[in-house]
Design an enzyme around this catalytic site. Structure first.
Site, short mmCIF file in Angstrom:
data_model
loop_
_atom_site.label_atom_id
_atom_site.label_comp_id
_atom_site.label_asym_id
_atom_site.label_seq_id
_atom_site.Cartn_x
_atom_site.Cartn_y
_atom_site.Cartn_z
N HIS A 264 0.84 -1.20 0.00
CA HIS A 264 0.00 0.00 0.00
C HIS A 264 0.88 1.25 0.00
O HIS A 264 1.95 1.27 0.62
CB HIS A 264 -0.90 0.02 1.23
CG HIS A 264 -2.02 -0.95 1.18
ND1 HIS A 264 -3.23 -0.72 1.80
CD2 HIS A 264 -2.14 -2.17 0.60
CE1 HIS A 264 -4.03 -1.75 1.60
NE2 HIS A 264 -3.39 -2.65 0.88
N GLU B 6 0.65 4.03 1.58
CA GLU B 6 0.95 4.58 2.90
C GLU B 6 2.11 3.84 3.57
O GLU B 6 3.00 4.46 4.15
CB GLU B 6 -0.27 4.48 3.82
CG GLU B 6 -1.49 5.21 3.34
CD GLU B 6 -2.46 4.31 2.59
OE1 GLU B 6 -2.03 3.58 1.65
OE2 GLU B 6 -3.65 4.33 2.92
N CYS C 222 -6.88 2.24 4.96
CA CYS C 222 -7.55 1.01 5.36
C CYS C 222 -7.14 0.67 6.80
O CYS C 222 -6.25 1.32 7.36
CB CYS C 222 -7.17 -0.12 4.41
SG CYS C 222 -5.47 -0.71 4.62
N CYS D 89 -3.30 0.10 7.18
CA CYS D 89 -2.52 1.34 7.12
C CYS D 89 -2.79 2.22 8.34
O CYS D 89 -1.88 2.87 8.85
CB CYS D 89 -2.82 2.08 5.83
SG CYS D 89 -2.22 1.19 4.38
#
Length: 156
Positions: A54, A56, A84, A87
């Protein structure tokens, strides 16, 4: 243009890199207390076949390496899509001071859309700002998924 919007434009640039690879276009940057970019990332889940790919997480990891510390307590994360739960957990563990995001994630958002993870009694809670360049961030995602659906239709 305000500083948060300027930084979100940098996250959008990262998101466009993901889109160019056929990844869901999410981008992120981490800035330090002086306004310097110390981490950046974009989604690489498909490209690298990594569930943790991801934007992040990639940006947070770069920032921690830059700071030589896992504590990013004076830093801000800018991300084009609401984080999410995975994260959000990384955000809390890194002790990020602020999180600024653009578009809401109605399917997996952990800041307000599906769950407000930062409202639970964990030991740390960042400041949150949402809807920064929301339209621009959302358009990246909408356009990407329209293209994916069109390709799926053409394959039938």
């Amino acid at each position: 243009m305000l500083f948060d919007e300027e930084m979100m434009l940098l996250a959008i640039t990262q998101a466009k890199k993901a889109a160019a690879l056929g990844e869901v276009p999410v981008g992120a940057v981490v800035i330090d207390e002086n306004g310097n970019v110390i981490g950046e990332g974009y989604n690489t889940r498909e490209t690298e076949q990594r569930p943790t790919g991801h934007a992040e997480l990639i940006a947070i990891e770069q920032a921690a390496k830059h700071k030589k510390s896992w504590r990013l307590s004076e830093c801000t994360l800018y991300v084009t899509l609401e984080p999410c739960p995975m994260c959000a957990g990384a955000i809390m563990n890194a002790r990020l001071k602020r999180v600024v995001y653009g578009a809401f994630d109605e399917n997996g958002g952990a800041c307000s859309s599906v769950v407000e993870l930062f409202e639970y009694k964990f030991g740390y809670k960042p400041m949150i700002r949402s809807r920064v360049l929301e339209k621009e961030c959302g358009s990246l995602l909408t356009d990407f998924f329209k293209k994916v659906r069109q390709q799926q239709i053409e394959q039938i």
